[in-house]
Design an enzyme around this catalytic site. Sequence first.
Site, mmCIF file in Angstrom:
data_model
loop_
_atom_site.group_PDB
_atom_site.id
_atom_site.type_symbol
_atom_site.label_atom_id
_atom_site.label_comp_id
_atom_site.label_asym_id
_atom_site.label_seq_id
_atom_site.Cartn_x
_atom_site.Cartn_y
_atom_site.Cartn_z
ATOM 1 N N ASP A 63 15.691 15.588 -3.024
ATOM 2 C CA ASP A 63 15.392 16.478 -4.187
ATOM 3 C C ASP A 63 15.019 17.944 -3.649
ATOM 4 O O ASP A 63 13.999 18.305 -4.027
ATOM 5 C CB ASP A 63 14.328 15.894 -4.878
ATOM 6 C CG ASP A 63 14.729 14.638 -5.787
ATOM 7 O OD1 ASP A 63 15.552 14.778 -6.638
ATOM 8 O OD2 ASP A 63 14.465 13.446 -5.304
ATOM 9 N N LYS A 70 21.496 5.095 -9.464
ATOM 10 C CA LYS A 70 21.019 5.467 -8.457
ATOM 11 C C LYS A 70 21.875 4.941 -7.218
ATOM 12 O O LYS A 70 22.321 3.751 -7.409
ATOM 13 C CB LYS A 70 19.482 5.401 -8.221
ATOM 14 C CG LYS A 70 19.037 6.007 -6.884
ATOM 15 C CD LYS A 70 17.582 6.430 -6.892
ATOM 16 C CE LYS A 70 16.977 7.151 -5.700
ATOM 17 N NZ LYS A 70 15.548 7.453 -5.895
ATOM 18 N N ASP A 87 15.975 18.055 -11.780
ATOM 19 C CA ASP A 87 14.930 16.927 -11.101
ATOM 20 C C ASP A 87 15.100 17.109 -9.530
ATOM 21 O O ASP A 87 15.934 16.740 -8.789
ATOM 22 C CB ASP A 87 15.454 15.635 -11.376
ATOM 23 C CG ASP A 87 14.947 14.463 -10.966
ATOM 24 O OD1 ASP A 87 13.552 14.829 -10.452
ATOM 25 O OD2 ASP A 87 15.126 13.495 -10.763
ATOM 26 N N ASP A 115 18.591 11.613 -0.718
ATOM 27 C CA ASP A 115 18.134 11.856 -2.053
ATOM 28 C C ASP A 115 17.007 12.619 -1.876
ATOM 29 O O ASP A 115 15.739 12.320 -2.244
ATOM 30 C CB ASP A 115 17.897 10.719 -2.820
ATOM 31 C CG ASP A 115 17.344 10.998 -4.199
ATOM 32 O OD1 ASP A 115 17.672 12.248 -4.603
ATOM 33 O OD2 ASP A 115 16.839 10.130 -4.553
ATOM 34 N N TRP A 141 14.665 5.389 -15.755
ATOM 35 C CA TRP A 141 15.031 5.179 -14.310
ATOM 36 C C TRP A 141 14.149 3.869 -14.048
ATOM 37 O O TRP A 141 12.701 4.305 -13.921
ATOM 38 C CB TRP A 141 14.873 6.345 -13.555
ATOM 39 C CG TRP A 141 15.146 6.130 -12.009
ATOM 40 C CD1 TRP A 141 16.144 5.569 -11.463
ATOM 41 C CD2 TRP A 141 13.920 6.164 -11.003
ATOM 42 N NE1 TRP A 141 15.954 5.355 -10.186
ATOM 43 C CE2 TRP A 141 14.602 5.791 -9.903
ATOM 44 C CE3 TRP A 141 12.779 6.638 -11.301
ATOM 45 C CZ2 TRP A 141 13.990 5.658 -8.766
ATOM 46 C CZ3 TRP A 141 11.967 6.502 -10.016
ATOM 47 C CH2 TRP A 141 12.465 6.164 -8.648
ATOM 48 N N HIS A 195 20.565 15.447 -14.375
ATOM 49 C CA HIS A 195 19.288 15.741 -13.603
ATOM 50 C C HIS A 195 20.166 16.585 -12.230
ATOM 51 O O HIS A 195 20.795 15.821 -11.391
ATOM 52 C CB HIS A 195 18.700 14.600 -12.808
ATOM 53 C CG HIS A 195 17.886 13.837 -13.868
ATOM 54 N ND1 HIS A 195 16.941 12.732 -13.517
ATOM 55 C CD2 HIS A 195 17.383 14.049 -15.300
ATOM 56 C CE1 HIS A 195 16.217 12.435 -14.435
ATOM 57 N NE2 HIS A 195 16.619 13.114 -15.612
ATOM 58 N N GLU A 243 19.186 5.981 -16.021
ATOM 59 C CA GLU A 243 19.716 6.785 -14.677
ATOM 60 C C GLU A 243 20.140 5.961 -13.578
ATOM 61 O O GLU A 243 19.623 4.929 -13.290
ATOM 62 C CB GLU A 243 18.543 7.588 -14.366
ATOM 63 C CG GLU A 243 19.058 8.470 -13.017
ATOM 64 C CD GLU A 243 17.712 9.440 -12.819
ATOM 65 O OE1 GLU A 243 16.616 9.371 -13.504
ATOM 66 O OE2 GLU A 243 18.043 10.292 -11.779
ATOM 67 N N HIS A 257 21.851 12.121 -6.228
ATOM 68 C CA HIS A 257 21.950 10.497 -5.906
ATOM 69 C C HIS A 257 23.533 10.169 -5.218
ATOM 70 O O HIS A 257 23.935 9.181 -5.629
ATOM 71 C CB HIS A 257 21.643 9.502 -7.174
ATOM 72 C CG HIS A 257 20.338 9.837 -7.826
ATOM 73 N ND1 HIS A 257 20.053 9.022 -8.818
ATOM 74 C CD2 HIS A 257 19.348 10.513 -7.226
ATOM 75 C CE1 HIS A 257 18.521 8.966 -9.058
ATOM 76 N NE2 HIS A 257 18.109 10.032 -7.902
ATOM 77 N N ASP A 275 22.334 12.032 -11.809
ATOM 78 C CA ASP A 275 21.460 12.775 -10.924
ATOM 79 C C ASP A 275 22.303 13.119 -9.903
ATOM 80 O O ASP A 275 22.582 12.356 -8.766
ATOM 81 C CB ASP A 275 20.292 11.855 -10.653
ATOM 82 C CG ASP A 275 19.294 12.862 -9.727
ATOM 83 O OD1 ASP A 275 19.585 13.689 -8.943
ATOM 84 O OD2 ASP A 275 17.972 12.812 -10.100
#
Length: 416
Positions: A294, A226, A324, A292, A185, A284, A224, A260, A257
Amino acid sequence: MRDELILKAYEIARERYAQLGVDTDKAIAQLEQVPISLHCWQTDDVVGFERGEALSGGIQTTGNYPGRARTIDEVRQDIEKVQTLLAGNHRLNLHEIYGDFKGKLVDRDEVGVEHFQSWIDWAKEHNLKLDFNSTSFSHPKSGNLTLANPNKEIRDFWIEHTKRCRRIANAMGEAQGDPCIMNIWVHDGSKDLTVERMRYRQILADSLDEILAENLPHMKSCVEAKLFGIGLESYTVGSHDFFAGYCASRKVIYTLDTGHYEQSENVSDIIPSLLLFVPELMLHVSRPVRWDSDHVTIMNDQTLDLFKEIVRADALDRAHVGLDYFDASINRIGAYVIGTRATQKCILQALLEPLPKLRAYEDADKGFQRLALLEEAKSLPFGAVFDYFNMKNNVPVGEEFIGEIEQYERDITSKR
Ligand code: RNT
Ligand code: ZN
């Protein structure tokens, strides 16, 4: 008494599911075979052991809950604790900045297998397989562009880094007798408008082609996509479309992910499209809140639907599951365990779906019946199956892990 109750509830649940043609024992056996790759960076807020630079690259941890792991031993200690609270055999996902550098500054273009030998040994001892990530953030040469940088010197630095990381991953894979999955990434992008959108994407594709050209049989690479990074809001070189095209044309694993995407986006619908054109997926599993952010993964519609699409596509063996997120505002071990167990719950729910019946309705154009069963399936006694899964694997059932984590906090993390 506790065990008897769990067993009794499970037996009733098993019969109830059987009425719909669902085999709960089989679902449990399948779930036990799905390793979840634990992201080492939840232990220490993505700091690592290189130079302790502030996190850059458009990602950010928020919060300062006490007990952050500060050394390699503390990271390992925390992972060992986490392992005791989870059913199944899981994996550990390392970033390059978590190398065992023994206090020396090892730059990214100097890193080698020797810096990960102690991880390989430790992982073997603890029955964990390793996955890996190159690290292009938190470094003086990171800037806004790394692998997509028109400046050859900077670009070559990151190409060299990523090539070295692939060789490290290959050594891990060889040592563990199972391919190490290495994620690439890069945060490359632009805060403001750019008139060179295609140029940077061309450079990124060329850099990746060069990096991936080396044949390394014990590892698999994934890339990855995004949407945007903090401070890089106007343009992301490695966007979803870029990587969908790249992975489809080069037959490379696509890393999806879930953080994202916009909160309200139907991420799961991407699965059955990608699976037709890319060899495998790396997930992820995360949770976006407004951005984003997380946040810790929970059992919400996005995560449930994600795994339902994977199971409906019969693709559990083509999807590598990893987590993630980095929440520094609550107990970090707790964050790990909540997110991993939530992911397992979602996989189990997906495995327990009465698919043959739903599909029969659909084929017969029975729309009411299909929707009715989808709705009723939501309140089937799934919790009893999950409890039994954990009991069978000798790990805490239900909320029992709260007490265990509180104890670990009293004994260990509060003293850091
Ligand atoms: C960032 C990506 C990436 C990182 C880790 C630390 O947006 O999701 O996977 O979170 O590499
Ligand atoms: Zn990610």
